[in-house]
Enzyme design. Structure first.
Site, PDB file in Angstrom:
ATOM      1  N   CYS A   2       0.822  -1.205   0.000  1.00 47.14           N
ATOM      2  CA  CYS A   2       0.000   0.000   0.000  1.00 47.14           C
ATOM      3  C   CYS A   2       0.861   1.261   0.000  1.00 47.14           C
ATOM      4  CB  CYS A   2      -0.864   0.025   1.238  1.00 47.14           C
ATOM      5  SG  CYS A   2      -1.824  -1.451   1.493  1.00 47.14           S
ATOM      6  N   ARG A  27       4.860  -0.158  -6.324  1.00 52.68           N
ATOM      7  CA  ARG A  27       4.900  -0.934  -5.089  1.00 52.68           C
ATOM      8  C   ARG A  27       3.889  -2.079  -5.097  1.00 52.68           C
ATOM      9  NH1 ARG A  27       7.557   1.972  -1.189  1.00 52.68           N
ATOM     10  NH2 ARG A  27       6.644   0.652   0.395  1.00 52.68           N
ATOM     11  N   TRP A  74      -3.174  -2.597  -1.340  1.00 53.94           N
ATOM     12  CA  TRP A  74      -2.809  -3.986  -1.673  1.00 53.94           C
ATOM     13  C   TRP A  74      -3.577  -4.835  -0.678  1.00 53.94           C
ATOM     14  CZ3 TRP A  74      -0.082  -8.128   0.635  1.00 53.94           C
ATOM     15  CH2 TRP A  74       0.442  -9.073  -0.242  1.00 53.94           C
ATOM     16  N   ASN A 100      -1.566   1.976   5.892  1.00 53.79           N
ATOM     17  CA  ASN A 100      -0.691   0.863   5.491  1.00 53.79           C
ATOM     18  C   ASN A 100      -0.423   0.041   6.742  1.00 53.79           C
ATOM     19  OD1 ASN A 100      -0.531   2.234   3.100  1.00 53.79           O
ATOM     20  ND2 ASN A 100       1.638   2.759   3.258  1.00 53.79           N
ATOM     21  N   GLY A 101      -0.426  -1.282   6.597  1.00 57.54           N
ATOM     22  CA  GLY A 101      -0.154  -2.135   7.757  1.00 57.54           C
ATOM     23  C   GLY A 101      -1.367  -2.989   8.090  1.00 57.54           C
ATOM     24  N   GLU A 481      18.101 -17.561  -7.672  1.00 52.98           N
ATOM     25  CA  GLU A 481      17.698 -16.210  -8.065  1.00 52.98           C
ATOM     26  C   GLU A 481      17.117 -16.215  -9.489  1.00 52.98           C
ATOM     27  OE1 GLU A 481      17.052 -13.576  -6.690  1.00 52.98           O
ATOM     28  OE2 GLU A 481      17.272 -11.970  -8.140  1.00 52.98           O
ATOM     29  N   LYS A 485      13.341 -15.026 -10.390  1.00 53.49           N
ATOM     30  CA  LYS A 485      13.043 -13.964 -11.371  1.00 53.49           C
ATOM     31  C   LYS A 485      12.008 -14.465 -12.358  1.00 53.49           C
ATOM     32  CE  LYS A 485      14.158 -11.242  -9.819  1.00 53.49           C
ATOM     33  NZ  LYS A 485      14.913 -11.080  -8.635  1.00 53.49           N
ATOM     34  N   GLU A 488       8.410 -14.989 -10.732  1.00 56.26           N
ATOM     35  CA  GLU A 488       7.640 -13.826 -10.268  1.00 56.26           C
ATOM     36  C   GLU A 488       7.111 -12.956 -11.399  1.00 56.26           C
ATOM     37  OE1 GLU A 488       9.625 -11.261  -7.437  1.00 56.26           O
ATOM     38  OE2 GLU A 488      11.498 -11.347  -8.513  1.00 56.26           O
ATOM     39  N   HIS A 504      18.547 -36.553  -6.914  1.00 61.33           N
ATOM     40  CA  HIS A 504      17.823 -37.065  -5.747  1.00 61.33           C
ATOM     41  C   HIS A 504      16.333 -36.725  -5.807  1.00 61.33           C
ATOM     42  CE1 HIS A 504      21.599 -38.270  -3.954  1.00 61.33           C
ATOM     43  NE2 HIS A 504      22.088 -37.073  -4.282  1.00 61.33           N
ATOM     44  N   LYS A 603       6.363  -4.370  -4.040  1.00 58.67           N
ATOM     45  CA  LYS A 603       7.789  -4.073  -4.049  1.00 58.67           C
ATOM     46  C   LYS A 603       8.384  -4.162  -2.649  1.00 58.67           C
ATOM     47  CE  LYS A 603      11.725  -2.870  -5.703  1.00 58.67           C
ATOM     48  NZ  LYS A 603      12.491  -3.971  -6.303  1.00 58.67           N
TER      49      LYS A 603
HETATM   50  O1  M6R Z   1      13.416  -4.890   0.040  1.00 60.17           O
HETATM   51  P1  M6R Z   1      13.927  -6.245   0.395  1.00 60.17           P
HETATM   52  O2  M6R Z   1      15.241  -6.550  -0.250  1.00 60.17           O
HETATM   53  O3  M6R Z   1      13.963  -6.492   1.864  1.00 60.17           O
HETATM   54  O4  M6R Z   1      12.872  -7.243  -0.221  1.00 60.17           O
HETATM   55  C1  M6R Z   1      12.962  -8.628  -0.022  1.00 60.17           C
HETATM   56  C2  M6R Z   1      12.066  -9.380  -0.976  1.00 60.17           C
HETATM   57  O5  M6R Z   1      10.728  -9.041  -0.755  1.00 60.17           O
HETATM   58  C3  M6R Z   1      12.429  -9.092  -2.432  1.00 60.17           C
HETATM   59  O6  M6R Z   1      13.762  -9.394  -2.705  1.00 60.17           O
HETATM   60  C4  M6R Z   1      11.526  -9.913  -3.384  1.00 60.17           C
HETATM   61  O7  M6R Z   1      11.812 -11.269  -3.260  1.00 60.17           O
HETATM   62  C5  M6R Z   1      11.703  -9.430  -4.828  1.00 60.17           C
HETATM   63  N1  M6R Z   1      10.431  -9.310  -5.468  1.00 60.17           N
HETATM   64  C6  M6R Z   1      12.524 -10.329  -5.657  1.00 60.17           C
HETATM   65  O8  M6R Z   1      12.617  -9.916  -6.968  1.00 60.17           O
END
Ligand code: M6R
Length: 608
Positions: A2, A27, A74, A100-101, A481, A485, A488, A504, A603
């Site tokens: 949010c 975000r 959100w 927010n929260g 990683e 990527k 997501e 395994h 984000k």
């Molecule tokens: O802002 P941060 O690095 O603490 O965020 C951690 C994760 O939420 C963030 O890396 C998330 O996994 C990304 N969407 C990955 O691309």
């Protein structure tokens, strides 16, 4: 997640609030709204979906005034729809709240308020705040907010308007970031500096337990006992260009292509090549304290956790310090072994991730020194850690983290250099690392110059339904990683595995439809990975191989090859991840997906 933006001053507020919301789009959100106090009560407009929907609504049915608050939601409690969007209002439409929260005890508060005769319209936790403030209101909005917040458990960043105390915004924070922007005779509130950067660069960051009272005549910061708090003013250094696309189709692509520069910025002024050493001004630890560290705990989430895994290999292999990497969400609820000679390294792009922040606080409580590797200057983690290394990667807007990852790994390498040289690393080895680091920006550029080759591979595999990413040693976290990527932003199921672990279990998945990405630069375990490639090839899998030099042994075994320049083993992740970022990006674009704002993601994850 949010986003909040608010304005009080002499100007017409709506265009600034809509512009602010657009800056917060990255975000992640599913609905948006705006409320204005304009001397004729409160006016509210809300819409499900994109800001453009809200903008259309406001254009068709204008909302006038110069004191307003706006929000991107959100969804947590209740579906994304107009009714659940913020601002939430009370029974009499005299109080409007954006939040927010999460209000954890909202259910009990809602029952209590209903028994007192309050009528609820939404399914949100936030609506209880509007009713609590309504019930407590006795002429002064800040007093009512203080009384209401005394009953609340959970986290909040809020901004509140009242038609009975007009010309004022009250905002407050506990666990969810909020800042006050200072203009000339006008004031802003925002949950993220990007929302107000076009208007002002002078900001005051609120801390937990603080509230801001904003009118066009000034602002004050109070604690929740209504005592004045004196706060410093900070300056935001980001340029507007940095939060715009600058000719790229997406922020993610722009950020991938920025990496030669951003990695340079992370290293600038910090490498002492001749001495094979690094200078890190913000550690706040003496030489003796650094030497006394006998355990490192790295805690983070998502992509930052992946860079932490590389940090573990660095600290154990080079600095010979025991290291654990913990998901922040797990660490905070365990009973971890942490002592006063433990260094807790907290990695976060945003510096606001709720789990990471809580893990850092827990480590501190147990006596560890905390060190934040954070990108966003002035963020909560950066303000609460004992010492820090800013990444200096500039604002990362794309939800999929790219440039922050490479900067995190570079910052971890700098930290390791320092710790290792204070212990057992020779100057010759230190110089080798420093020189290899200096070469990275040009090497990343040379990979980006061949992005079209990755795009061709993306075209070939854009309709795949599963992907495997395999690597060993330093390349295992890169495999994780790469898979993250892809999933997501393209919504393709992908798994990262240590290459040898595949036999395994996951090997059962391999058939002629399965693309398998091997991350196999010419490092210490290259020969071992070749055997794993053979195992996949023997089962008909399609092999995409990221490697670093021509290798006759790979002939006939791989279907697609992507070459990265040669470097020392520990720095390969910074190079091999680039084609994986590009692969995920191009596949998602070819599938017609919203790369910068993938579904369900935010984000900065500011809830548990
Ligand atoms: O802002 P941060 O690095 O603490 O965020 C951690 C994760 O939420 C963030 O890396 C998330 O996994 C990304 N969407 C990955 O691309």
């Amino acid at each position: 997640m949010c986003g909040i933006v608010g304005y009080v001053g002499p100007r017409v507020a709506t265009p600034m609030l809509i512009e602010g919301l657009k800056r917060l789009e990255y975000r992640g959100y599913d609905s948006a709204g705006i409320a204005m106090s304009n001397g004729h009560g409160l006016e509210t407009r809300k819409a499900k979906g994109k800001i453009s929907m809200l903008e259309g609504l406001v254009n068709g049915n204008p909302i006038h005034g110069s004191v307003g608050i706006a929000h991107t939601r959100w969804a947590t409690h209740g579906k994304p729809n107009e009714c659940n969007a913020h601002p939430q209002v009370d029974c009499t439409n005299t109080i409007a709240v954006v939040h927010n929260g999460i209000i954890e005890n909202f259910s009990a508060l809602r029952k209590m308020l209903q028994m007192q005769g309050h009528t609820f319209k939404s399914e949100t936790d936030t609506e209880v705040l509007a009713h609590l403030i309504e019930a407590a209101f006795d002429g002064k909005l800040e007093d009512a907010v203080i009384d209401a917040l005394a009953l609340v458990e959970g986290t909040y960043g809020i901004a509140v308007l009242s038609s009975k105390d007009p010309d004022k915004i009250v905002c407050a924070r506990k666990g969810s970031p909020l800042l006050i922007g200072l203009g000339e005779g006008e004031y802003f509130v925002a949950s993220d500096a990007a929302a107000i950067l076009q208007q002002t660069r002078q900001v005051v960051y609120l801390d937990d337990g603080e509230m801001g009272v904003l009118t066009k005549d000034g602002y004050e910061v109070l604690d929740l006992d209504a005592r004045r708090v004196s706060k410093g003013v900070s300056r935001i250094d980001w340029s507007l260009d940095e939060i715009e696309k600058g000719g790229f189709d997406h922020f993610m692509l722009k950020e991938i292509f920025e990496q030669p520069q951003t990695i340079q910025n992370t290293m600038r002024g910090r490498l002492v090549v001749e001495e094979g050493f690094s200078k890190l001004g913000g550690l706040n630890l003496t030489k003796d304290e650094l030497k006394a560290i006998d355990q490192i705990v790295i805690t983070a989430c998502g992509t930052s956790w992946h860079s932490g895994l590389i940090g573990e290999l660095y600290t154990e292999e080079l600095a010979r310090i025991r290291c654990e990497v913990e998901y922040a969400s797990e660490f905070r609820y365990r009973n971890p072994i942490v002592t006063d000679t433990t260094l807790c390294v907290v990695i976060s792009q945003s510096g606001e991730t709720a789990d990471t922040l809580a893990a850092m606080r827990e480590a501190k409580r147990r006596g560890a020194k905390t060190l934040g590797l954070v990108n966003v200057v002035g963020s909560t983690i950066a303000r609460e850690d004992d010492g820090g290394i800013y990444l200096h990667a500039g604002p990362e807007i794309g939800v999929a983290s790219t440039k922050a990852f490479t900067s995190q790994v570079a910052a971890l390498a700098l930290l390791t250099l320092k710790l290792a040289r204070l212990r057992n690393m020779s100057v010759v080895k230190g110089r080798e690392v420093a020189e290899a680091m200096l070469a990275l920006p040009a090497q990343i550029q040379s990979i980006l110059d061949h992005a079209s080759e990755v795009e061709e591979i993306a075209e070939r595999f854009k309709d795949a339904t599963n992907f495997l990413y395999l690597g060993r040693g330093y390349q295992f976290p890169v495999a994780l990683e790469g898979a993250l990527k892809l999933k997501e932003i393209s919504y393709i199921h992908a798994e990262g595995y240590p290459a040898a672990e595949m036999k395994h279990g996951p090997i059962a998945l391999i058939d002629s439809e399965m693309p398998v990405v091997f991350i196999a630069p010419h490092d210490a375990v290259f020969d071992k990975v070749v055997s794993n490639i053979q195992e996949v090839k023997a089962r008909g899998g399609k092999v995409i191989c990221i490697t670093s030099q021509e290798e006759p042994v790979l002939e006939g075994m791989i279907d697609h090859e992507i070459r990265v320049p040669q470097t020392i083993d520990m720095l390969y992740p910074i190079l091999t991840v680039i084609p994986l970022q590009l692969l995920a990006y191009y596949i998602a674009v070819k599938r017609g997906l919203n790369v910068d704002q993938p579904r369900n993601l935010a984000k900065s994850v500011t809830v548990e």
